[in-house]
Enzyme design. Sequence first.
Site: not given
Ligand code: NAP
Length: 489
Positions: A183, A292, A390
């Site tokens: 997804k 990240c 963050e």
């Molecule tokens: P996010 O809101 O957590 O979204 C990540 C993914 O999870 C998206 O596909 C999102 O869908 C999905 N999601 C949201 N709610 C969910 C639920 N209840 N159940 C299952 N899936 C769900 O994060 P983001 O804002 O897209 O990304 C930013 C964050 O990612 C930052 O905190 C960053 O640090 C972290 N990040 C970490 C790394 C690493 O390698 N550690 C790499 C990149 C990013 P939607 O399409 O609806 O948003």
Amino acid sequence: MGLPIVHHLPKRGLLIGGAWDEAASGRRFQTINPATEQPITSVAEADAADVDRAVRSARHAVDDGPWSRMTGAERGRILTAFALRVEANRERFVTLEALDAGKPLAATRRQDVPAAIDCLAYYAGWADKIHGDVVPARADALTYVTRRPVGVVAAITPWNFPLMNAVWKIAPALAAGCSVVLKPAELTPLSALLLGELALESGLPPGALNIVPGFGTVAGQALIEHPGVDKISFTGSPAVGKHIMATAARDCKHVTLELGGKSPNIVFADADVQAAASASASGIFFNAGQVCSAGSRLFVARAVHDRFLDLFIRRAGQLKLGDPFDPATTMGPVISAKQRDRVLDYVDQGVREGAVLISGGREEEARLGYFVQPTVFAGVDNVMTIAREEIFGPVAAVLPFDEPEEAIAAANDSPFSLAAAVWTRDVTHAHRAADRLRAGTVWINTYGPTDARLPWGGMGGDSGVGRDLGRAALDNYTESKTVWLSLRN
Ligand code: NAP
Ligand code: MG
């Protein structure tokens, strides 16, 4: 602004059981170009019914379909073909990431696409080298341990590196013989769909890779709750990661979480200040800070602080914000209006808490798109909000320090533990610092490189648990099975 090039667009349905389909509900959602605020196209929007179909197809592939009967060598050949197809379609990915995620062409050409190809090729090489051990436990038995695919993997990815994050999960999972339901982030579904197209062309059997674009709270939620999923591999925010872990606990699914960061980047007094300033600027401003492992907390020894800051600000000032399709652009927009507002709110908070705003801090006026200027705060204290949370935007917090010990302690005083860097010419000092920093990756005299061969992930807390990449990632997607054959009579 570069116009959407329609023939570059991939199929925009759901990929289930080797075929492209509309959502059962018939719904579609629009994906937006963050540099123009205009819709690019629409994509089929999965809900629970579609996710259920995708999981069933993945289940079939891994339990009794052709995928489950392939040897590692056969899987490796398919993954090699897949890597070559991604390579042949490089420029399509570059265009899609520019359109959908606002990434400057040069950055995707240099980083995301080669990293994705390399990751696929690397795990293609592993596919026939995943094996167990004969462990002579008893004289009267033949005892051996095999490695089995963990089963159906739910891969959930964010919008900041849409192609790379998808490949980091798909490649090791497929190499291990798992099937995947991916997804992608609702904000950036296009490059994942092109991956799906190329996977089919490469001979991946039906059901081995399914793709269900849609919203996190609907498609994502259905996926993490589905009893047919064995393993959830997630990259995203700490809040959603924790929710996933709690949900997975209901039926003890395996979970790997790559979450956020507030990575410390420490410049000691004996550092090559010029090199440190230049790499540290890329370390925080690359991908408009939406990384990240962005080096968002810059600890700088007081002895070199002013010189460093001067060079660092000059670097920030050289960045060229603009159209991702303009070859001269070095920084694109942030992903959405929501993200822009969030970043600017943090800037306000930094000012309110007494940090000194040296440069940037505003939206780039007079143009469409979600452009935020590269922003530098000096005089930051590690207790301030902009040093603790963050921001996920182009905002650097510079914190002066006197004693090296003090810098390491402050660096470790954070809920995050993903990455860290140190700049010093003293090799003993460098290794000691690397040992003491609580981070899954420590860079010395560089900032930010990753490689498919090297494990990547946090040491708990808001950075998550488990590792992507390297041999370590194969452990995510395999389980050991012990076989005990009695040799009595
Ligand atoms: P996010 O809101 O957590 O979204 C990540 C993914 O999870 C998206 O596909 C999102 O869908 C999905 N999601 C949201 N709610 C969910 C639920 N209840 N159940 C299952 N899936 C769900 O994060 P983001 O804002 O897209 O990304 C930013 C964050 O990612 C930052 O905190 C960053 O640090 C972290 N990040 C970490 C790394 C690493 O390698 N550690 C790499 C990149 C990013 P939607 O399409 O609806 O948003
Ligand atoms: Mg988009």
